[in-house]
Design a protein around this motif. Structure first.
Motif, PDB file in Angstrom:
ATOM      1  N   PRO A   1       0.816  -1.064  -0.125  1.00  0.00           N
ATOM      2  CA  PRO A   1       0.051  -0.063  -0.054  1.00  0.00           C
ATOM      3  C   PRO A   1       0.865   1.257   0.107  1.00  0.00           C
ATOM      4  CG  PRO A   1      -0.084  -1.025   2.120  1.00  0.00           C
ATOM      5  CD  PRO A   1       0.720  -2.236   1.276  1.00  0.00           C
ATOM      6  N   GLU A   2       0.464   2.308  -0.627  1.00  0.00           N
ATOM      7  CA  GLU A   2       1.038   3.629  -0.683  1.00  0.00           C
ATOM      8  C   GLU A   2       0.607   4.378   0.526  1.00  0.00           C
ATOM      9  OE1 GLU A   2       2.002   7.405  -3.719  1.00  0.00           O
ATOM     10  OE2 GLU A   2       0.947   5.484  -4.439  1.00  0.00           O
ATOM     11  N   LEU A   3       1.425   4.671   1.240  1.00  0.00           N
ATOM     12  CA  LEU A   3       0.898   5.339   2.527  1.00  0.00           C
ATOM     13  C   LEU A   3       1.235   6.909   2.389  1.00  0.00           C
ATOM     14  CD1 LEU A   3       2.208   2.845   5.303  1.00  0.00           C
ATOM     15  CD2 LEU A   3      -0.258   3.254   4.293  1.00  0.00           C
ATOM     16  N   LYS A   4       0.551   7.887   3.052  1.00  0.00           N
ATOM     17  CA  LYS A   4       0.825   9.282   3.257  1.00  0.00           C
ATOM     18  C   LYS A   4       0.855   9.577   4.622  1.00  0.00           C
ATOM     19  CE  LYS A   4      -1.286  10.628  -1.068  1.00  0.00           C
ATOM     20  NZ  LYS A   4      -2.295  11.769  -1.740  1.00  0.00           N
ATOM     21  N   LEU A   5       1.935   9.734   5.067  1.00  0.00           N
ATOM     22  CA  LEU A   5       2.230   9.862   6.760  1.00  0.00           C
ATOM     23  C   LEU A   5       2.930  11.014   6.893  1.00  0.00           C
ATOM     24  CD1 LEU A   5       2.822   6.376   7.861  1.00  0.00           C
ATOM     25  CD2 LEU A   5       0.843   7.594   8.326  1.00  0.00           C
ATOM     26  N   PRO A   6       2.881  11.921   8.138  1.00  0.00           N
ATOM     27  CA  PRO A   6       3.858  12.753   8.565  1.00  0.00           C
ATOM     28  C   PRO A   6       5.195  12.210   8.523  1.00  0.00           C
ATOM     29  CG  PRO A   6       1.843  12.852   9.822  1.00  0.00           C
ATOM     30  CD  PRO A   6       1.812  11.753   9.063  1.00  0.00           C
ATOM     31  N   ASP A   7       6.292  12.857   8.523  1.00  0.00           N
ATOM     32  CA  ASP A   7       7.602  12.381   8.642  1.00  0.00           C
ATOM     33  C   ASP A   7       7.919  11.661   9.933  1.00  0.00           C
ATOM     34  OD1 ASP A   7       7.859  13.342   5.968  1.00  0.00           O
ATOM     35  OD2 ASP A   7       8.778  15.202   6.418  1.00  0.00           O
ATOM     36  N   GLU A   8       7.479  12.172  11.119  1.00  0.00           N
ATOM     37  CA  GLU A   8       7.741  11.851  12.269  1.00  0.00           C
ATOM     38  C   GLU A   8       7.073  10.479  12.662  1.00  0.00           C
ATOM     39  OE1 GLU A   8       4.293  14.606  13.189  1.00  0.00           O
ATOM     40  OE2 GLU A   8       5.994  14.691  11.530  1.00  0.00           O
ATOM     41  N   ILE A   9       6.259   9.930  11.826  1.00  0.00           N
ATOM     42  CA  ILE A   9       5.511   8.759  12.221  1.00  0.00           C
ATOM     43  C   ILE A   9       6.173   7.481  11.740  1.00  0.00           C
ATOM     44  CG2 ILE A   9       3.539   7.432  11.877  1.00  0.00           C
ATOM     45  CD1 ILE A   9       2.949   9.892  13.677  1.00  0.00           C
TER      46      ILE A   9
ATOM     47  N   GLY B   1     -16.096   2.592  10.271  1.00  0.00           N
ATOM     48  CA  GLY B   1     -15.670   3.376   9.295  1.00  0.00           C
ATOM     49  C   GLY B   1     -13.923   3.178   9.051  1.00  0.00           C
ATOM     50  N   LEU B   2     -13.179   2.300   9.803  1.00  0.00           N
ATOM     51  CA  LEU B   2     -12.242   2.158   9.356  1.00  0.00           C
ATOM     52  C   LEU B   2     -11.742   1.535   7.749  1.00  0.00           C
ATOM     53  CD1 LEU B   2     -10.398   1.012  12.646  1.00  0.00           C
ATOM     54  CD2 LEU B   2     -10.254   3.113  11.649  1.00  0.00           C
ATOM     55  N   LEU B   3     -10.766   2.133   7.140  1.00  0.00           N
ATOM     56  CA  LEU B   3     -10.597   1.676   5.693  1.00  0.00           C
ATOM     57  C   LEU B   3      -9.183   1.084   5.540  1.00  0.00           C
ATOM     58  CD1 LEU B   3     -12.399   4.780   4.012  1.00  0.00           C
ATOM     59  CD2 LEU B   3     -13.388   2.534   4.511  1.00  0.00           C
ATOM     60  N   PHE B   4      -9.047   0.412   4.213  1.00  0.00           N
ATOM     61  CA  PHE B   4      -7.959  -0.164   3.978  1.00  0.00           C
ATOM     62  C   PHE B   4      -6.979   1.004   3.833  1.00  0.00           C
ATOM     63  CE2 PHE B   4      -5.137  -0.381   0.170  1.00  0.00           C
ATOM     64  CZ  PHE B   4      -4.280  -1.707   0.538  1.00  0.00           C
ATOM     65  N   ASN B   5      -5.639   0.837   4.389  1.00  0.00           N
ATOM     66  CA  ASN B   5      -4.666   1.991   4.303  1.00  0.00           C
ATOM     67  C   ASN B   5      -4.536   2.909   5.376  1.00  0.00           C
ATOM     68  OD1 ASN B   5      -2.413   1.602   2.406  1.00  0.00           O
ATOM     69  ND2 ASN B   5      -3.018   3.607   1.123  1.00  0.00           N
TER      70      ASN B   5
ATOM     71  N   ARG C   1      -5.205   9.015   7.892  1.00  0.00           N
ATOM     72  CA  ARG C   1      -5.847   8.405   6.667  1.00  0.00           C
ATOM     73  C   ARG C   1      -5.618   9.566   5.665  1.00  0.00           C
ATOM     74  NH1 ARG C   1     -12.304   7.673   6.626  1.00  0.00           N
ATOM     75  NH2 ARG C   1     -11.386   5.638   7.598  1.00  0.00           N
ATOM     76  N   ASP C   2      -4.478   9.237   4.602  1.00  0.00           N
ATOM     77  CA  ASP C   2      -4.060  10.310   3.715  1.00  0.00           C
ATOM     78  C   ASP C   2      -3.374  11.285   4.402  1.00  0.00           C
ATOM     79  OD1 ASP C   2      -5.035   8.890   1.496  1.00  0.00           O
ATOM     80  OD2 ASP C   2      -7.236   9.894   1.863  1.00  0.00           O
TER      81      ASP C   2
END
Length: 450
Positions: free
Chosen positions: A366-374, A391-395, A432-433
């Motif tokens: 999966p392609e993730l978008k996360l803050p740099d500190e995570i 409501g939890l989703l993939f990714n 999420r994103d």
């Protein structure tokens, strides 16, 4: 003439007084109801008394207690107390339990075809051939309503199509799986209790001490009864385990560390003390080059509540979040493989909170978008049950439960099973994103491991 002329004060004793004194010393000790003893006699009798007392005390202390009848102390006889040779204690303890120890044979169904074929999934109705795939051990702990109850390990009977139990007499009986629990690696079997007269006595694992002598009994390599001896190395050891056998540690097991040999096939057999009481269930050992004498047993005090739940319900009820997951740390490692051009990536089936992820395409990440500190957390590969309803989703990347940081699947499991109960409300913090979100929902019930 001296100043004091009487016998009492004089440093000299008259011949008459000496003769009278000597006579009194040899007179029978009882005279007119008064017993008179010489200093020599008093010292002699005191020595004899002390010797007898010391002998009796030695027998009680080093014999392990008086006349308990459990083979672990002194034996009362008509003539007094007779001390048992300490070397006899392991022999008597093992003899007490051995009739209750059984072999457990795991038989699985294999597809018909050329060669060995493939093992069919548990519960499959497809026709095949039944084969023995593993042999372990078990111990009979109770007998009720004509049925004998046996404790063994989960991994001993995992994926079994049928389970056969072999008694010490060599008689084989078909067993029914009452319940099994992968988390604690315990399972309960039931067989016909006819002619079974001996059940193992349950001890107290909390009373164990480092260096205490213990005995492991089982059926290594399917060769028959085996008894190995050793001592307790550590009464409480925390060992990380991979429930899915995929190399990813997703649970921690509290065990007793021992140096008695636990060979293949000893799993599920009893660990006993010198009183012949079960204090643990042999579970695993470290099998590595140069490593010897490091085995582990599940403490019986931790095992019995699980066993009782399996007998009563057939499973161990636990709070259910409802997510398939992979550790974020594993994701970063796989990204590193991809960047290094290592070829096809590993499956994204790392840790799973309640189930294994099955719908992830092999080699895909999966392609993730996360803050740099995570850097830590768990990735949701699929949400079901309560998590899906919330409501939890993939990714989505879970980073906190009830505002407590969660770094891995192991952390998630430990928090759920250790801090929460079925029906409790839980707060989930996730990304999420790249955006932090929070949701609340009630935990469901996980009836059994799939």
């Amino acid at each position: 003439m001296s100043l004091f002329d009487d016998d009492f004060y004089s440093t000299k004793v008259s011949k008459r007084a000496a003769r009278e004194s000597k006579k009194r010393d040899f007179v029978f000790p009882y005279r007119s109801g008064v017993r008179k003893w010489s200093n020599v006699r008093i010292a002699f009798v005191s020595s004899i008394t002390s010797a007898v007392a010391a002998t009796l005390l030695f027998g009680v202390v080093f014999g392990g207690g008086g006349g308990t009848g459990n083979g672990a102390g002194t034996v009362a006889t008509a003539g007094g107390v007779q001390a048992i040779d300490p070397l006899e204690r392991p022999i008597q303890a093992s003899a007490k339990v051995r009739p209750a120890v059984v072999s457990v044979i795991n038989q699985q169904m294999f597809a018909l075809g050329i060669g060995n074929g493939e093992a069919l999934p548990e519960g499959s109705e497809e026709k095949g051939t039944l084969r023995e795939v593993g042999v372990g051990s078990g111990v009979i702990i109770s007998k009720k309503d004509g049925k004998a109850i046996i404790i063994t390990n989960y991994h001993v009977i995992d994926q079994a199509h049928t389970v056969t139990v072999v008694l010490m007499s060599g008689e084989a009986r078909e067993a029914r799986v009452v319940g099994k629990d992968q988390i604690t690696d315990l399972a309960v079997l039931e067989i016909d209790g006819k002619d079974i007269d001996v059940v193992a006595e349950i001890g107290d694992s909390s009373a164990l001490r480092p260096a205490e002598y213990i005995i492991a009994i089982g059926n290594p390599l399917g060769l028959g009864e085996s008894v190995t001896t050793g001592s307790v190395s550590k009464i409480k050891q925390i060992v990380p385990v991979s429930l899915n056998q995929d190399g990813v540690y997703d649970w921690e097991q509290e065990v007793i560390q021992i140096d008695a040999s636990i060979n293949q096939g000893n799993s599920g057999g009893p660990l006993i003390d010198l009183n012949g009481r079960v204090v643990g269930i042999n579970s695993m050992k470290i099998a590595d080059l140069g490593v010897e004498g490091i085995g582990f047993a599940i403490p019986i005090n931790l095992a019995m509540p699980i066993v009782e739940s399996l007998i009563k319900l057939g499973h161990v009820p636990r709070p259910y979040l409802g997510v398939y997951t992979m550790d974020l740390e594993q994701y970063w490692e796989q990204q590193g493989f991809a960047d290094a051009g290592e070829g096809e990536l590993p499956d994204a089936e790392g840790g799973a909170t309640e189930e294994d992820a099955e719908g992830v395409t092999e080699g895909a990440l999966p392609e993730l978008k996360l803050p740099d500190e995570i850097y830590d957390g768990v990735i949701v590969l699929e949400a079901v049950g309560p998590a899906k309803d919330a409501g939890l989703l993939f990714n989505d990347v879970i980073v906190k439960l009830d505002r407590q940081s969660i770094a891995s699947t192991m952390d998630l499991r430990k928090y759920l099973y250790g801090q929460k109960k079925i029906g409790d409300e839980i707060e989930i913090s996730f990304y999420r994103d790249g955006e932090l979100k929070v949701t609340h929902f009630k935990l469901g019930e996980k009836e059994e491991e799939e």
